[in-house]
Design an enzyme around this catalytic site. Sequence first.
Site, PDB file in Angstrom:
ATOM      1  N   ARG A  34      18.742  23.280  32.662  1.00 25.55           N
ATOM      2  CA  ARG A  34      17.987  23.715  31.488  1.00 25.55           C
ATOM      3  C   ARG A  34      18.119  25.228  31.368  1.00 25.55           C
ATOM      4  O   ARG A  34      17.686  25.974  32.243  1.00 25.55           O
ATOM      5  CB  ARG A  34      16.513  23.309  31.605  1.00 25.55           C
ATOM      6  CG  ARG A  34      15.699  23.636  30.368  1.00 25.55           C
ATOM      7  CD  ARG A  34      14.355  22.968  30.377  1.00 25.55           C
ATOM      8  NE  ARG A  34      13.467  23.504  31.394  1.00 25.55           N
ATOM      9  CZ  ARG A  34      12.227  23.070  31.607  1.00 25.55           C
ATOM     10  NH1 ARG A  34      11.757  22.056  30.908  1.00 25.55           N
ATOM     11  NH2 ARG A  34      11.474  23.619  32.539  1.00 25.55           N
ATOM     12  N   SER A  47      12.809  13.214  25.180  1.00 27.90           N
ATOM     13  CA  SER A  47      11.422  13.630  25.417  1.00 27.90           C
ATOM     14  C   SER A  47      10.491  12.987  24.396  1.00 27.90           C
ATOM     15  O   SER A  47      10.815  12.910  23.206  1.00 27.90           O
ATOM     16  CB  SER A  47      11.296  15.150  25.321  1.00 27.90           C
ATOM     17  OG  SER A  47      11.974  15.791  26.372  1.00 27.90           O
ATOM     18  N   LYS A  49       6.111  24.194  30.584  1.00 31.93           N
ATOM     19  CA  LYS A  49       6.232  23.433  29.339  1.00 31.93           C
ATOM     20  C   LYS A  49       5.175  23.954  28.376  1.00 31.93           C
ATOM     21  O   LYS A  49       4.055  23.460  28.319  1.00 31.93           O
ATOM     22  CB  LYS A  49       6.023  21.937  29.595  1.00 31.93           C
ATOM     23  CG  LYS A  49       7.041  21.295  30.521  1.00 31.93           C
ATOM     24  CD  LYS A  49       8.391  21.097  29.863  1.00 31.93           C
ATOM     25  CE  LYS A  49       8.358  19.961  28.892  1.00 31.93           C
ATOM     26  NZ  LYS A  49       9.675  19.693  28.290  1.00 31.93           N
TER      27      LYS A  49
END
Length: 203
Positions: free
Chosen positions: A36, A104, A133
């Site tokens: 990521r 997601s 997040k």
Amino acid sequence: MNGVHLVTDRGLCRGRSLEEVVLAAVRGGAASVQLREKDLATRPFVEEAARLKALLAPWKVPLIINDRLDVALAVGAEGVHVGQQDMPCATVRRLLPGAIIGLSVETWEDVVRAQDEPVDYLGVSPVFATPTKTDTRGAWGLEGLARIRAYSRHPLVAIGGVNRETIAAVAQAGAHGAAVVSAICSAEDPEKACGELVRLFRS
């Protein structure tokens, strides 16, 4: 997507290289590595992905690229993980027919729509509130995770606030896998930390 999955965050690696942390996690039993990189330009992203792909190959651990289908295609990654605002899953599946595809889900509407999506797992995001997040709509909690498990036809990978204190409960709530960021990346000993997470998830 069973087991513990490392999601990388170079900013949490305490000055260590990403390759060092990834290798330690794999030695500790990580089932996959999701790369990521929110702020990396395309060329260095591809170069980094290629290095990790070569590093993981002897371990037969899949590399999953977060968001960037082009990077996944460029390095022959085993999978790609997309969000609700990324390329449609049907298009991803057409371009990467044999890949692992994750999606997601942040709202119940996402979960319902995902029933018809050609994906291999849902990333339930976030299960618990977490500083890694920050762009989500609130935490699912264990009850939300269990509700999704009862409804969805897809395997679930829990992410967000998953650590040694919470991972066993995540497994008991129905997650097939657990994606971990800071509890591995920031650990003093990432190999030992990942191994303990794997043990707790299976217990």
